[in-house]
Structure formats: C-alpha cells, structure tokens
Motif scaffolding. Structure first.
Motif, PDB file in Angstrom:
ATOM      1  N   SER A   1       0.827  -1.206   0.000  1.00 19.70           N
ATOM      2  CA  SER A   1       0.000   0.000   0.000  1.00 19.70           C
ATOM      3  C   SER A   1       0.857   1.250   0.000  1.00 19.70           C
ATOM      4  N   ALA A   2       0.279   2.329  -0.517  1.00 20.04           N
ATOM      5  CA  ALA A   2       0.959   3.614  -0.542  1.00 20.04           C
ATOM      6  C   ALA A   2      -0.034   4.698  -0.146  1.00 20.04           C
ATOM      7  N   THR A   3       0.519   5.825   0.290  1.00 15.95           N
ATOM      8  CA  THR A   3      -0.326   6.931   0.736  1.00 15.95           C
ATOM      9  C   THR A   3       0.222   8.252   0.243  1.00 15.95           C
ATOM     10  N   LEU A   4      -0.670   9.098  -0.238  1.00 16.91           N
ATOM     11  CA  LEU A   4      -0.336  10.474  -0.585  1.00 16.91           C
ATOM     12  C   LEU A   4      -0.901  11.369   0.500  1.00 16.91           C
ATOM     13  N   GLY A   5      -0.086  12.278   1.019  1.00 18.93           N
ATOM     14  CA  GLY A   5      -0.549  13.224   2.015  1.00 18.93           C
ATOM     15  C   GLY A   5      -0.455  14.644   1.476  1.00 18.93           C
ATOM     16  N   ILE A   6      -1.454  15.436   1.782  1.00 13.47           N
ATOM     17  CA  ILE A   6      -1.453  16.842   1.388  1.00 13.47           C
ATOM     18  C   ILE A   6      -1.818  17.655   2.615  1.00 13.47           C
ATOM     19  N   THR A   7      -0.928  18.570   3.004  1.00 16.07           N
ATOM     20  CA  THR A   7      -1.195  19.436   4.151  1.00 16.07           C
ATOM     21  C   THR A   7      -1.483  20.854   3.672  1.00 16.07           C
ATOM     22  N   GLY A   8      -2.012  21.678   4.572  1.00 16.31           N
ATOM     23  CA  GLY A   8      -2.303  23.063   4.231  1.00 16.31           C
ATOM     24  C   GLY A   8      -3.130  23.171   2.961  1.00 16.31           C
ATOM     25  N   LEU A   9      -4.241  22.446   2.910  1.00 11.59           N
ATOM     26  CA  LEU A   9      -5.044  22.379   1.688  1.00 11.59           C
ATOM     27  C   LEU A   9      -5.430  23.758   1.162  1.00 11.59           C
ATOM     28  N   GLN A  10      -5.372  23.876  -0.170  1.00  9.35           N
ATOM     29  CA  GLN A  10      -5.763  25.105  -0.854  1.00  9.35           C
ATOM     30  C   GLN A  10      -6.837  24.758  -1.880  1.00  9.35           C
ATOM     31  N   THR A  11      -7.646  25.736  -2.238  1.00  7.95           N
ATOM     32  CA  THR A  11      -8.707  25.479  -3.220  1.00  7.95           C
ATOM     33  C   THR A  11      -8.111  25.022  -4.549  1.00  7.95           C
ATOM     34  N   GLY A  12      -6.899  25.467  -4.835  1.00  8.40           N
ATOM     35  CA  GLY A  12      -6.229  25.066  -6.067  1.00  8.40           C
ATOM     36  C   GLY A  12      -5.794  23.614  -6.085  1.00  8.40           C
ATOM     37  N   ASP A  13      -5.901  22.931  -4.941  1.00  3.51           N
ATOM     38  CA  ASP A  13      -5.550  21.514  -4.875  1.00  3.51           C
ATOM     39  C   ASP A  13      -6.698  20.622  -5.328  1.00  3.51           C
ATOM     40  N   GLU A  14      -7.883  21.219  -5.558  1.00  6.32           N
ATOM     41  CA  GLU A  14      -9.014  20.419  -6.027  1.00  6.32           C
ATOM     42  C   GLU A  14      -8.672  19.809  -7.384  1.00  6.32           C
ATOM     43  N   ALA A  15      -8.636  18.488  -7.419  1.00  2.46           N
ATOM     44  CA  ALA A  15      -8.200  17.776  -8.624  1.00  2.46           C
ATOM     45  C   ALA A  15      -8.448  16.282  -8.427  1.00  2.46           C
ATOM     46  N   ASP A  16      -8.161  15.528  -9.469  1.00  7.15           N
ATOM     47  CA  ASP A  16      -8.143  14.069  -9.363  1.00  7.15           C
ATOM     48  C   ASP A  16      -6.700  13.637  -9.131  1.00  7.15           C
ATOM     49  N   TYR A  17      -6.511  12.681  -8.238  1.00 11.44           N
ATOM     50  CA  TYR A  17      -5.187  12.193  -7.907  1.00 11.44           C
ATOM     51  C   TYR A  17      -5.107  10.697  -8.214  1.00 11.44           C
ATOM     52  N   TYR A  18      -4.040  10.312  -8.905  1.00 11.03           N
ATOM     53  CA  TYR A  18      -3.853   8.919  -9.308  1.00 11.03           C
ATOM     54  C   TYR A  18      -2.531   8.379  -8.778  1.00 11.03           C
ATOM     55  N   CYS A  19      -2.562   7.162  -8.266  1.00  9.53           N
ATOM     56  CA  CYS A  19      -1.326   6.453  -7.962  1.00  9.53           C
ATOM     57  C   CYS A  19      -0.982   5.572  -9.156  1.00  9.53           C
ATOM     58  N   GLY A  20       0.296   5.298  -9.303  1.00  8.74           N
ATOM     59  CA  GLY A  20       0.740   4.461 -10.408  1.00  8.74           C
ATOM     60  C   GLY A  20       1.964   3.667 -10.002  1.00  8.74           C
ATOM     61  N   THR A  21       2.153   2.545 -10.649  1.00  7.67           N
ATOM     62  CA  THR A  21       3.334   1.729 -10.423  1.00  7.67           C
ATOM     63  C   THR A  21       3.496   0.777 -11.596  1.00  7.67           C
ATOM     64  N   TRP A  22       4.447  -0.118 -11.503  1.00  5.96           N
ATOM     65  CA  TRP A  22       4.645  -1.129 -12.549  1.00  5.96           C
ATOM     66  C   TRP A  22       4.184  -2.464 -11.996  1.00  5.96           C
ATOM     67  N   ASP A  23       3.587  -3.277 -12.849  1.00  6.08           N
ATOM     68  CA  ASP A  23       3.187  -4.619 -12.423  1.00  6.08           C
ATOM     69  C   ASP A  23       4.131  -5.616 -13.075  1.00  6.08           C
ATOM     70  N   SER A  24       4.768  -6.437 -12.271  1.00  7.13           N
ATOM     71  CA  SER A  24       5.784  -7.359 -12.782  1.00  7.13           C
ATOM     72  C   SER A  24       5.244  -8.772 -12.991  1.00  7.13           C
ATOM     73  N   SER A  25       3.923  -8.917 -13.069  1.00  3.74           N
ATOM     74  CA  SER A  25       3.333 -10.231 -13.316  1.00  3.74           C
ATOM     75  C   SER A  25       3.492 -10.588 -14.794  1.00  3.74           C
ATOM     76  N   LEU A  26       2.867 -11.684 -15.227  1.00  6.07           N
ATOM     77  CA  LEU A  26       2.958 -12.135 -16.622  1.00  6.07           C
ATOM     78  C   LEU A  26       2.502 -11.054 -17.590  1.00  6.07           C
ATOM     79  N   SER A  27       1.480 -10.289 -17.184  1.00  4.56           N
ATOM     80  CA  SER A  27       0.995  -9.187 -18.020  1.00  4.56           C
ATOM     81  C   SER A  27       1.673  -7.898 -17.575  1.00  4.56           C
ATOM     82  N   ALA A  28       3.003  -7.883 -17.637  1.00  3.64           N
ATOM     83  CA  ALA A  28       3.777  -6.762 -17.099  1.00  3.64           C
ATOM     84  C   ALA A  28       3.450  -5.451 -17.794  1.00  3.64           C
TER      85      ALA A  28
END
Lengths: 111, 122
Positions: A71-98
């Motif tokens: 698991s991973a976590t993104l933290g955002i402090t001191g929130l601003q109205t300009g932070d309103e957005a969609d946030y995506y996590c990403g990584t690589w998958d090393s399985s057969l369908s890499a």
C-alpha cells in the motif's frame, strides 16, 4: 476495474490535511516504486511524487508520499482550493501481463 | 524545457485506424522510453504500452495486443501510436508520457503530452 484501489473521493477544509490511500499487491506496489499524479480539470496528469516519496522540482513540500508493503499513501497538508483535482497512484506490475498500472483516481474536494 | 506535443483531435468511424503523434523537445529523444496512456471521459488512466526510441523495441498491454503499434522517427524526435479496428469504446484522450525506466520497468512518467482526443463514431 483498476489494478490499484483508491477511494473515489476525499474532502477537507482549506488549511487542513488529507490522505489518499492506494492498495495493490506483491506483483505491483509490493515490488516496485509508486508514483502519484495530479490531474486538474481538463489538463494532462502531472507528476507529484516519484520513487514512493520524492518530489520533483517545483512541487511544494505540502505534498508527501509513503509506501508500506503493498500500500501507498499520498498526504497533502495546508489544503488550498487550487488543490481540487483528481489524484492517481501508479506503479509497474511485474506479473505475466507486465506493464504500467494505475489506481482508479481520487477526487479531492476542498470544502 | 522538456515537453511532449501531440497531434490534434481525430474523429474516426468504427473499424478505422488512428495514428497519434508525440513530438519531443528539450532532451535527447533516444534516451527515454515513451509510454502511451489513455483516459475515457470521466474514467481513470489506462496504460497501453511503451516504446524504446533508441532500439524501437516495444511492449504492449495484453488488452491492446494485435491492435496497437508504437513506432518512432528519430530524425524528428517523434513517437507514434497507431490503434486499429477502432470501436466506440476506444473514444478517449490519448496521452504520451516520457517514462523513467530501468531494466524494462518504468518507475514514473514525466512529462506528459497535452493529450489527443480520439472520437470513434459512425
């Protein structure tokens, strides 16, 4: 159905702190680096965090990343109205369908 | 500055093909893999595949095997993604992104192109 699991939405008031979780498995998060992207309405994704917890030049230290196990976590402090957005996590998958995998995205609302 | 500039929006009929270009500037084109990611309206990001501009080697997501082809022209620092046998479900914004990859694993993507809207409609 995304390979990585994120909450669909989170919200908090300006100035507050919020965290966004990203859950995966041993074939992806468990054995590879995690990155985070911010997508403002109508724009391309922008890199926020790479290698689990590093910030590219120009990204304020209000944004932080961490990873533990599958698991991973993104933290955002001191929130601003300009932070309103969609946030995506990403990584690589090393399985057969890499290849690249992403979470379904989390919509951040700053109330 | 490092940037990727993509070609303009396309409208295609079902069964047709589309070819999207991605022109790189501000860095050595052959030093970084180019990845392609798409996003249907209101949906999340979907990784499609990668191409090594130096060797021309490619790797595609299983879902797109047989329908996608990624190529490049190193003389003009441009990558291409061609998707064939289009169907309505392929309507999406297509992004190219520079991959920071080591030993076949891409750890992160930066920067991203501005996106190209491909609409598939009869």
């Amino acid at each position: 159905q995304s390979v990585l699991t994120q909450p669909p939405s989170v919200s908090a008031a300006p100035g507050q702190k919020v965290t966004i979780s990203c859950s995966g498995s041993s074939s992806n998060i468990g054995n590879n680096y995690v990155s985070w992207y911010q997508q403002l309405p109508g724009t391309a994704p922008k890199l926020l965090i790479y290698d689990n917890n590093k910030r590219p030049s120009g990204i304020p230290d209000r944004f932080s990343g961490s990873k533990s196990g599958t698991s991973a976590t993104l933290g955002i402090t001191g929130l601003q109205t300009g932070d309103e957005a969609d946030y995506y996590c990403g990584t690589w998958d090393s399985s057969l369908s890499a290849g690249g995998v992403f979470g379904g995205g989390t919509k951040l609302t700053v109330l | 500055q490092v940037q990727l500039v993509q070609s303009g929006a396309e409208v295609k009929k079902p069964g047709a093909s589309v070819k999207v270009s991605c022109k790189a500037s501000g860095y050595t084109f052959t030093s970084y893999d180019i990845n392609w990611v798409r996003q249907a309206t209101g949906q999340g990001l979907e990784w499609m595949g990668w191409m090594n501009p130096n060797s021309g080697n490619t790797g595609y997501a299983q879902k797109f095997q047989g329908r996608v082809t990624m190529t490049r022209n190193t003389s003009i620092s441009t990558a291409y993604m061609e998707l064939s046998s289009l169907r309505s479900e392929d309507t999406a914004v297509y992004y190219c992104a520079r991959g920071h990859c080591t030993n076949g694993v891409c750890d992160w993507f930066d920067p991203w192109g501005q996106g190209t809207l491909v609409t598939v409609s009869s």
